[in-house]
Design a protein around this motif. Structure first.
Motif, mmCIF file in Angstrom:
data_model
loop_
_atom_site.group_PDB
_atom_site.id
_atom_site.type_symbol
_atom_site.label_atom_id
_atom_site.label_comp_id
_atom_site.label_asym_id
_atom_site.label_seq_id
_atom_site.Cartn_x
_atom_site.Cartn_y
_atom_site.Cartn_z
ATOM 1 N N GLN A 79 -7.274 12.196 6.878
ATOM 2 C CA GLN A 79 -8.128 10.997 7.384
ATOM 3 C C GLN A 79 -8.847 10.280 6.213
ATOM 4 O O GLN A 79 -10.175 10.705 5.884
ATOM 5 C CB GLN A 79 -9.316 11.712 8.050
ATOM 6 N N PRO A 80 -8.053 9.344 5.565
ATOM 7 C CA PRO A 80 -8.723 8.950 4.292
ATOM 8 C C PRO A 80 -10.056 8.055 4.567
ATOM 9 O O PRO A 80 -10.852 8.073 3.665
ATOM 10 C CB PRO A 80 -7.558 7.967 3.958
ATOM 11 N N GLU A 81 -10.134 7.400 5.912
ATOM 12 C CA GLU A 81 -11.579 6.883 6.041
ATOM 13 C C GLU A 81 -12.600 7.576 6.067
ATOM 14 O O GLU A 81 -13.871 7.270 5.516
ATOM 15 C CB GLU A 81 -11.422 5.975 7.487
ATOM 16 N N LEU A 82 -12.436 8.863 6.455
ATOM 17 C CA LEU A 82 -13.588 9.986 6.461
ATOM 18 C C LEU A 82 -13.789 10.395 4.791
ATOM 19 O O LEU A 82 -15.054 10.417 4.350
ATOM 20 C CB LEU A 82 -13.366 11.197 7.394
ATOM 21 N N ALA A 83 -12.641 10.412 4.344
ATOM 22 C CA ALA A 83 -12.667 11.026 2.701
ATOM 23 C C ALA A 83 -13.703 9.821 2.008
ATOM 24 O O ALA A 83 -14.464 9.972 1.089
ATOM 25 C CB ALA A 83 -11.507 11.211 2.061
ATOM 26 N N LYS A 84 -13.111 8.609 2.286
ATOM 27 C CA LYS A 84 -13.924 7.155 1.626
ATOM 28 C C LYS A 84 -15.537 7.240 2.086
ATOM 29 O O LYS A 84 -16.356 7.121 1.120
ATOM 30 C CB LYS A 84 -13.327 6.121 1.960
ATOM 31 N N ALA A 85 -15.691 7.575 3.311
ATOM 32 C CA ALA A 85 -17.145 7.541 3.840
ATOM 33 C C ALA A 85 -18.052 8.578 2.982
ATOM 34 O O ALA A 85 -19.238 8.323 2.756
ATOM 35 C CB ALA A 85 -17.223 7.515 5.330
ATOM 36 N N ILE A 86 -17.372 9.831 2.998
ATOM 37 C CA ILE A 86 -18.362 10.902 2.590
ATOM 38 C C ILE A 86 -18.282 10.819 1.007
ATOM 39 O O ILE A 86 -19.240 10.886 0.437
ATOM 40 C CB ILE A 86 -17.888 12.146 2.950
ATOM 41 N N SER A 87 -17.441 10.144 0.274
ATOM 42 C CA SER A 87 -17.577 9.902 -0.972
ATOM 43 C C SER A 87 -18.667 8.759 -1.476
ATOM 44 O O SER A 87 -19.400 8.894 -2.253
ATOM 45 C CB SER A 87 -16.147 9.515 -1.659
ATOM 46 N N LEU A 88 -18.371 7.754 -0.566
ATOM 47 C CA LEU A 88 -19.352 6.788 -0.816
ATOM 48 C C LEU A 88 -20.843 7.198 -0.404
ATOM 49 O O LEU A 88 -21.776 6.764 -1.305
ATOM 50 C CB LEU A 88 -19.267 5.433 0.115
ATOM 51 N N ARG A 89 -21.073 7.881 0.412
ATOM 52 C CA ARG A 89 -22.396 8.536 0.882
ATOM 53 C C ARG A 89 -22.760 9.263 -0.125
ATOM 54 O O ARG A 89 -24.076 9.241 -0.722
ATOM 55 C CB ARG A 89 -22.205 9.236 2.198
ATOM 56 N N ALA A 90 -22.319 10.045 -0.796
ATOM 57 C CA ALA A 90 -22.465 10.998 -1.826
ATOM 58 C C ALA A 90 -22.906 10.197 -2.994
ATOM 59 O O ALA A 90 -23.914 10.369 -3.800
ATOM 60 C CB ALA A 90 -21.589 12.037 -2.100
ATOM 61 N N MET A 91 -21.930 9.277 -3.412
ATOM 62 C CA MET A 91 -22.343 8.445 -4.683
ATOM 63 C C MET A 91 -23.530 7.627 -4.558
ATOM 64 O O MET A 91 -24.340 7.629 -5.473
ATOM 65 C CB MET A 91 -21.044 7.560 -4.722
ATOM 66 N N GLN B 62 -15.041 21.235 -8.651
ATOM 67 C CA GLN B 62 -14.641 21.704 -7.492
ATOM 68 C C GLN B 62 -14.909 20.902 -6.429
ATOM 69 O O GLN B 62 -14.312 20.480 -5.327
ATOM 70 C CB GLN B 62 -15.357 23.113 -7.342
ATOM 71 N N ALA B 63 -16.391 20.316 -6.234
ATOM 72 C CA ALA B 63 -16.709 19.481 -5.243
ATOM 73 C C ALA B 63 -15.971 18.366 -4.967
ATOM 74 O O ALA B 63 -15.838 17.547 -4.029
ATOM 75 C CB ALA B 63 -18.336 19.334 -5.329
ATOM 76 N N SER B 64 -15.718 17.641 -6.189
ATOM 77 C CA SER B 64 -15.139 16.110 -6.057
ATOM 78 C C SER B 64 -13.714 16.379 -5.627
ATOM 79 O O SER B 64 -13.181 15.297 -5.075
ATOM 80 C CB SER B 64 -14.960 15.637 -7.605
ATOM 81 N N ARG B 65 -12.955 17.420 -5.467
ATOM 82 C CA ARG B 65 -11.772 17.713 -4.832
ATOM 83 C C ARG B 65 -11.895 17.816 -3.222
ATOM 84 O O ARG B 65 -10.743 17.586 -2.541
ATOM 85 C CB ARG B 65 -10.955 18.984 -5.177
#
Length: 142
Positions: free
Chosen positions: A85-97, A73-76
Protein backbone atom coordinates in the motif's frame (compact mmCIF):
# COMPACT_ATOMS: atom_id res chain seq x y z
CA UNK A 1 3.86 8.17 15.30
CA UNK A 2 6.21 9.64 17.89
CA UNK A 3 8.94 7.23 16.82
CA UNK A 4 8.50 8.12 13.15
CA UNK A 5 8.64 11.84 13.95
CA UNK A 6 11.74 11.27 16.05
CA UNK A 7 13.30 9.41 13.12
CA UNK A 8 12.90 12.45 10.87
CA UNK A 9 14.25 14.77 13.58
CA UNK A 10 17.32 12.56 13.96
CA UNK A 11 17.79 12.48 10.17
CA UNK A 12 17.85 16.28 10.21
CA UNK A 13 20.52 16.21 12.95
CA UNK A 14 22.81 13.89 10.99
CA UNK A 15 25.89 15.57 9.51
CA UNK A 16 25.83 15.66 5.75
CA UNK A 17 28.91 15.49 3.56
CA UNK A 18 28.76 18.38 1.14
CA UNK A 19 31.79 17.48 -0.97
CA UNK A 20 34.69 15.04 -1.03
CA UNK A 21 37.36 15.54 1.59
CA UNK A 22 40.30 17.45 0.14
CA UNK A 23 43.94 17.64 1.10
CA UNK A 24 45.10 20.73 2.90
CA UNK A 25 44.49 22.52 6.11
CA UNK A 26 42.04 21.07 8.59
CA UNK A 27 41.08 24.55 9.76
CA UNK A 28 37.86 25.89 8.28
CA UNK A 29 38.07 29.10 6.34
CA UNK A 30 36.23 32.00 7.91
CA UNK A 31 33.56 33.49 5.72
CA UNK A 32 31.81 36.61 6.86
CA UNK A 33 28.81 37.69 4.91
CA UNK A 34 28.36 41.42 4.35
CA UNK A 35 24.73 42.53 4.41
CA UNK A 36 23.80 46.01 3.15
CA UNK A 37 22.43 48.37 5.82
CA UNK A 38 19.09 48.73 4.00
CA UNK A 39 18.58 44.96 4.08
CA UNK A 40 19.67 44.82 7.73
CA UNK A 41 17.07 47.43 8.64
CA UNK A 42 14.32 45.48 6.83
CA UNK A 43 15.41 42.24 8.48
CA UNK A 44 15.44 43.90 11.90
CA UNK A 45 11.89 45.22 11.48
CA UNK A 46 10.50 41.86 10.40
CA UNK A 47 12.30 39.90 13.14
CA UNK A 48 14.22 37.90 10.55
CA UNK A 49 17.55 39.26 11.80
CA UNK A 50 17.04 37.83 15.29
CA UNK A 51 16.05 34.48 13.80
CA UNK A 52 19.10 34.46 11.55
CA UNK A 53 21.46 35.33 14.40
CA UNK A 54 19.90 32.60 16.53
CA UNK A 55 20.47 30.06 13.75
CA UNK A 56 24.09 31.14 13.31
CA UNK A 57 24.81 30.86 17.03
CA UNK A 58 23.01 27.57 17.57
CA UNK A 59 25.08 24.59 18.63
CA UNK A 60 24.26 21.45 16.70
CA UNK A 61 24.57 18.29 18.75
CA UNK A 62 25.06 15.06 16.85
CA UNK A 63 22.50 12.33 17.53
CA UNK A 64 23.34 9.59 20.00
CA UNK A 65 23.81 5.99 18.93
CA UNK A 66 20.50 5.06 20.59
CA UNK A 67 18.70 7.76 18.58
CA UNK A 68 20.30 6.53 15.35
CA UNK A 69 19.29 2.93 16.15
CA UNK A 70 15.68 3.97 16.81
CA UNK A 71 15.71 6.07 13.63
CA UNK A 72 16.90 3.13 11.53
CA UNK A 73 14.26 0.86 13.04
CA UNK A 74 11.36 3.30 12.67
CA UNK A 75 12.26 4.51 9.19
CA UNK A 76 11.86 0.92 7.88
CA UNK A 77 8.32 0.48 9.20
CA UNK A 78 6.39 2.18 6.36
CA UNK A 79 8.32 0.19 3.74
CA UNK A 80 8.19 -3.06 5.66
CA UNK A 81 4.57 -3.09 6.84
CA UNK A 82 2.93 -1.07 4.05
CA UNK A 83 4.79 -2.70 1.17
CA UNK A 84 1.59 -3.42 -0.75
CA UNK A 85 0.00 0.00 0.00
CA UNK A 86 2.46 2.67 -1.19
CA UNK A 87 -0.07 5.51 -0.89
CA UNK A 88 -0.41 4.82 2.86
CA UNK A 89 3.37 4.56 3.27
CA UNK A 90 3.83 7.89 1.50
CA UNK A 91 1.12 9.57 3.58
CA UNK A 92 2.51 8.42 6.92
CA UNK A 93 6.08 9.33 5.93
CA UNK A 94 5.02 12.81 4.80
CA UNK A 95 2.97 13.31 7.98
CA UNK A 96 5.90 12.31 10.21
CA UNK A 97 8.35 14.48 8.25
CA UNK A 98 6.08 17.54 8.28
CA UNK A 99 5.35 17.10 11.99
CA UNK A 100 9.08 16.86 12.72
CA UNK A 101 9.62 20.05 10.71
CA UNK A 102 6.77 21.73 12.60
CA UNK A 103 5.10 23.05 9.47
CA UNK A 104 1.44 23.63 8.70
CA UNK A 105 0.32 20.28 7.29
CA UNK A 106 -2.86 21.63 5.72
CA UNK A 107 -0.85 24.25 3.81
CA UNK A 108 1.66 21.63 2.63
CA UNK A 109 -1.20 19.48 1.36
CA UNK A 110 -2.65 22.44 -0.55
CA UNK A 111 0.75 23.19 -2.12
CA UNK A 112 1.06 19.61 -3.35
CA UNK A 113 -2.55 19.37 -4.48
CA UNK A 114 -3.40 16.71 -1.88
CA UNK A 115 -6.88 16.49 -0.37
CA UNK A 116 -6.25 17.10 3.35
CA UNK A 117 -9.13 14.91 4.58
CA UNK A 118 -8.02 11.99 2.38
CA UNK A 119 -4.42 12.54 3.52
CA UNK A 120 -5.51 12.33 7.18
CA UNK A 121 -7.45 9.15 6.50
CA UNK A 122 -4.47 7.57 4.73
CA UNK A 123 -1.83 8.30 7.35
CA UNK A 124 -4.14 7.19 10.17
CA UNK A 125 -4.93 3.95 8.33
CA UNK A 126 -1.20 3.40 7.71
CA UNK A 127 -0.41 4.05 11.36
CA UNK A 128 -3.10 1.58 12.41
CA UNK A 129 -1.65 -1.14 10.17
CA UNK A 130 1.91 -0.51 11.38
CA UNK A 131 0.81 -0.54 15.02
CA UNK A 132 -1.12 -3.80 14.56
CA UNK A 133 1.88 -5.43 12.88
CA UNK A 134 4.28 -4.27 15.59
CA UNK A 135 1.98 -5.66 18.28
CA UNK A 136 1.44 -8.94 16.39
CA UNK A 137 5.18 -9.44 15.90
CA UNK A 138 5.92 -8.35 19.47
CA UNK A 139 8.46 -5.78 18.30
CA UNK A 140 9.82 -3.91 21.33
CA UNK A 141 9.09 -0.21 20.96
CA UNK A 142 10.46 1.87 23.80
Amino acid sequence: MDRLEEAFQVMAMMPAATRPKAYGSAWPSVVQEKIPLVVLAEMSESGELATREGEQNRVRLPPTSAQVSRMEQASRWPFEYLRDQPELAKAISLRAMWSAMRVDIRRRCQRRGIDHDEFNRQWQEGLKIITEQLIARRVPVS
